[in-house]
Write a protein that holds these residues in place. Structure first.
Motif, short mmCIF file in Angstrom:
data_model
loop_
_atom_site.label_atom_id
_atom_site.label_comp_id
_atom_site.label_asym_id
_atom_site.label_seq_id
_atom_site.Cartn_x
_atom_site.Cartn_y
_atom_site.Cartn_z
N PRO A 164 26.18 59.27 67.19
CA PRO A 164 27.41 60.25 67.57
C PRO A 164 27.89 59.91 68.83
CG PRO A 164 24.98 61.19 68.00
CD PRO A 164 24.80 59.69 67.38
N GLN A 165 27.52 58.99 69.54
CA GLN A 165 28.03 58.91 71.05
C GLN A 165 29.38 58.09 71.13
OE1 GLN A 165 25.95 56.62 74.22
NE2 GLN A 165 25.11 58.77 74.75
N ALA A 166 29.86 57.61 69.98
CA ALA A 166 31.08 56.59 69.92
C ALA A 166 31.87 56.77 68.76
CB ALA A 166 30.76 55.38 70.43
N THR A 167 32.86 56.63 68.69
CA THR A 167 33.81 57.17 67.67
C THR A 167 34.09 55.66 66.84
OG1 THR A 167 34.96 58.72 68.71
CG2 THR A 167 36.09 57.81 66.74
N PRO A 168 33.77 55.72 65.48
CA PRO A 168 33.86 54.51 64.71
C PRO A 168 35.60 54.28 64.61
CG PRO A 168 33.39 56.17 63.19
CD PRO A 168 33.21 56.88 64.58
N ALA A 169 35.66 52.84 63.88
CA ALA A 169 37.03 52.55 63.87
C ALA A 169 37.91 53.33 62.62
CB ALA A 169 36.95 51.02 63.60
N SER A 170 37.00 53.97 61.73
CA SER A 170 37.49 54.67 60.74
C SER A 170 38.55 55.62 61.34
CB SER A 170 36.68 55.30 59.78
OG SER A 170 35.92 56.19 60.59
N LYS A 171 38.32 56.19 62.47
CA LYS A 171 39.25 56.79 63.30
C LYS A 171 39.77 55.86 64.12
CE LYS A 171 40.32 61.21 66.06
NZ LYS A 171 39.39 62.30 66.36
N PHE A 172 41.02 55.14 64.20
CA PHE A 172 41.24 54.23 65.07
C PHE A 172 41.82 54.59 66.21
CE2 PHE A 172 43.00 49.95 65.93
CZ PHE A 172 42.26 49.10 65.03
N PRO A 173 41.40 53.87 67.38
CA PRO A 173 41.57 54.21 68.78
C PRO A 173 42.96 54.09 69.00
CG PRO A 173 40.76 51.77 68.60
CD PRO A 173 40.61 52.48 67.33
N PRO A 174 43.72 54.98 69.90
CA PRO A 174 45.30 54.73 70.34
C PRO A 174 45.29 53.35 70.99
CG PRO A 174 43.92 56.14 71.91
CD PRO A 174 43.10 55.81 70.71
N LYS A 227 27.23 56.18 76.86
CA LYS A 227 26.52 56.16 78.00
C LYS A 227 25.33 55.41 78.10
CE LYS A 227 28.92 60.70 79.38
NZ LYS A 227 29.90 60.53 78.31
N GLN A 228 24.84 54.98 79.25
CA GLN A 228 23.78 54.48 79.35
C GLN A 228 23.27 54.48 81.00
OE1 GLN A 228 21.36 52.65 76.89
NE2 GLN A 228 22.42 54.35 76.34
N PHE A 229 22.03 54.83 81.38
CA PHE A 229 21.72 54.82 82.90
C PHE A 229 22.67 55.87 83.34
CE2 PHE A 229 21.13 50.30 81.62
CZ PHE A 229 19.80 50.16 81.64
N GLY A 230 22.73 57.16 82.52
CA GLY A 230 23.50 58.18 83.09
C GLY A 230 24.73 58.04 83.52
N ALA A 231 25.48 57.10 82.79
CA ALA A 231 26.95 56.63 83.34
C ALA A 231 27.62 55.97 82.08
CB ALA A 231 27.19 55.85 84.61
N PRO A 232 29.02 56.31 81.93
CA PRO A 232 29.78 55.58 80.67
C PRO A 232 29.56 53.99 80.80
CG PRO A 232 31.15 56.77 82.40
CD PRO A 232 29.78 57.04 82.79
N LEU A 233 29.55 53.32 79.95
CA LEU A 233 29.76 51.96 80.17
C LEU A 233 30.74 51.35 81.08
CD1 LEU A 233 28.46 50.56 76.58
CD2 LEU A 233 27.11 51.04 78.63
#
Length: 439
Positions: free
Chosen positions: A33-43, A314-320
Motif C-alpha cells: 500500500p505504500q506506493a501507487t502501481p503503474a495501473s494508475k499511471f504517474p504524471p 519510506k524507509q528508515f523514517g524518510a521517503p526514498l
C-alpha cells in the motif's frame, strides 16, 4: 527408479500444498500500500528542459491526445496482458480512432502528421506500454509506409483507408531464421507464374503476423535475383503463422514464425516500387527514426514512475527521495532523458529538411537505446524488490528494452553503419569472407 502414476503425482502434490496454496494473488494495492502501481499511471515529470515548447500546436495536441488515451485505456490492463503474453484486441478500435495510424502518410484517410508528431506519438505510446508502441510502429511505419511509398495507386486506395482506421492490421516480413543482421541475403523466393507469383520460404520475428489481415512479404525474384515486395492476404492457401513463445520482452507483441509454401500472389499484389533491397531504405529511414523514439518514451515512463515511487516509499523514517544516492541515480536518469529527447528531435528535423543520412539515423537508434537500457537499470535499482515485478512498470520496461536494443539493426550493426559513413570503410564482414558487401 519408480515412476509415479498421474494419480500418485497429484496426491503427492496435494500433500505438500497448503490449504491456501491456490488462492489468487493479493491485489497489489493491498500487498504493497505504500506506493501507487503503474495501473494508475504517474504524471509526466520528465520534460525538465521544456521540450514541449519546441513542438507546434499540432504536435502538442497529438502528445496530449495519445497520452490521455494510453493512461486511461492501456495502463490499467498492460501488466495483465504482458504477463499472459496476449494482445488486448479490444483496444484496437479505440487505437484506430486516435488518428495516429498511418503517421506521416498524406491522403487515403491517413493523418499526414509531421515526422516530429509521428515520433511524439510513438514516444507517448511507448511511455505507457512499449508493446503497443511496437504494434503501431510495425503497422504504421513499416507495413503502411511500404504501401504508401512503394505501392501502386490502386493498392494505396484499396488498403490504406482501412489500415488508417485499424479496421485492418498489417505486418512487415523481412527477417528470416538464417538472415537477421544480414537481411539483404534473404532466401525466401518469388517465382513468376502465369497471372502472378509463387512464394516459398520462411520468416521469423514478424510482429503482428499472427493476426495481421495483410502481410507485406519481401522475397527474392528467382529471375532477377533482386528483392521484390508482395502483399499477402491473411489465410492465403499455403500460408501458416505461429506465435513465438517464451519471450522476456515485448510480451504483448505477437511475434510470429511465417511459413510460405507454394503461396500464390496475383500480379496486382506485387509492390511495383520494390525492385531491389535498396528500395526498402526509404521505408527503413523513417522506421529507424521512429524506433529511436520508442526508448525515449520508455525512459520517460521509467523516470516518471521512479519519481513518484521515491516520494511515496519510506524507509528508515524518510521517503526514498531524501537519500543522496537515490537523488543521484534519479537525476542521472533525468539527464539521459533530456539528451535522448534532443537527439531524437534533431533526427526528426534533419529528416524533415531532407538532410538526414543513414549513419545519423543509425547512431540515433544505437545511442538512444543504449542510454535507455542504462536508465531502466538505474530505475530497477531504485525500486528494490518492486523493480522485478511488472506492477510498477520498471521491470516490464527493463525487459521490453532488450528486443528494441536488437531490432531495426542491433546496436553493433547500427554503429558499423555510422562507422562506415564517417570513415568511408565498411567493416561488416571479417576480411577473410568479405567480397562486395551487400550492405
Amino acid at each position: 527408479m519408480t515412476l509415479l502414476s498421474s494419480a500418485d503425482r497429484d496426491n503427492a502434490e496435494k500433500k505438500v500444498k497448503s490449504s491456501y496454496f491456490d488462492l489468487p494473488p493479493m491485489e497489489i494495492s493491498v500487498a504493497f500500500p505504500q506506493a501507487t502501481p503503474a495501473s494508475k499511471f504517474p504524471p509526466c515529470t520528465s520534460d525538465y528542459y521544456h521540450f514541449d515548447d519546441l513542438l507546434t500546436p499540432e504536435e502538442q495536441a497529438v502528445r496530449k491526445r495519445v497520452r490521455e488515451f494510453m493512461e486511461k485505456e492501456v495502463a490499467p490492463i498492460m501488466t495483465e496482458y504482458w504477463e499472459k503474453a496476449e494482445f488486448p484486441f479490444h483496444i484496437i478500435p479505440k487505437f484506430g480512432a486516435l488518428g495516429v495510424a498511418g503517421g506521416s502518410i498524406k491522403g487515403y484517410g491517413c493523418p499526414g502528421l509531421s515526422i516530429t508528431a509521428n515520433a511524439i506519438a510513438t514516444a507517448e505510446i511507448s511511455r505507457v506500454d512499449a508493446s503497443c508502441g511496437t504494434f503501431n510502429l510495425v503497422h504504421t511505419s513499416l507495413g503502411m509506409l511500404t504501401i504508401a511509398l512503394c505501392g501502386s495507386e490502386a493498392q494505396k486506395q484499396k488498403y490504406l483507408p482501412d489500415l488508417a482506421q485499424m479496421k485492418t492490421v498489417t505486418c512487415w516480413a523481412l527477417t528470416e531464421p538464417d538472415n537477421g543482421s544480414d537481411a539483404s541475403a534473404l532466401t525466401t523466393t518469388a517465382t513468376k507464374v502465369e497471372g502472378g507469383w509463387v512464394l516459398e520460404g520462411q520468416k521469423r520475428w514478424i510482429g503482428n503476423s499472427t493476426f495481421a489481415d495483410l502481410l507485406v512479404i519481401l522475397a527474392r525474384n528467382t529471375t532477377t535475383n533482386q528483392v521484390n515486395g508482395f502483399l499477402v492476404q491473411k489465410d492465403a492457401p499455403g500460408l501458416t503463422v505461429t506465435k513465438i513463445p517464451n519471450k522476456i520482452g515485448l510480451r504483448i507483441v505477437q511475434n510470429g514464425d511465417i511459413l510460405l509454401r507454394n503461396v500464390f500472389v496475383p500480379d496486382e499484389e506485387r509492390l511495383p516500387g520494390v525492385n531491389s533491397f535498396q528500395d526498402t531504405s526509404k521505408v527503413l529511414a523513417v522506421s529507424r527514426v521512429m524506433v529511436a523514439w520508442q526508448p525515449i518514451g520508455i525512459s520517460m515512463g521509467v523516470y516518471d514512475m521512479c519519481h513518484r515511487y521515491l516520494k511515496e516509499r519510506k524507509q528508515f523514517g524518510a521517503p526514498l527521495a531524501a537519500f543522496q544516492i537515490n537523488q543521484q541515480k534519479l537525476v542521472k536518469m533525468l539527464g539521459n532523458v533530456q539528451a535522448m529527447f534532443m537527439m531524437g528531435w534533431r533526427l526528426c528535423k534533419l529528416y524533415e529538411s531532407g538532410q538526414m543520412t543513414p549513419g545519423q539515423a543509425s547512431l540515433g537508434k544505437a545511442w538512444i537505446s543504449s542510454k535507455a537500457r542504462e536508465t531502466a537499470s538505474l530505475g530497477r535499482e531504485l525500486l528494490g524488490g518492486n523493480g522485478i515485478v511488472g506492477d510498477f512498470l520498471v521491470a516490464k520496461a527493463f525487459g521490453d528494452l532488450e528486443p528494441i536494443y536488437t531490432y531495426e539493426g542491433t546496436y553493433d550493426i547500427n554503429i558499423l553503419v555510422t562507422g562506415r559513413e564517417v570513415t568511408g570503410i565498411a567493416s561488416f564482414k571479417p576480411p577473410a569472407s568479405r567480397g562486395r558487401s551487400r550492405l
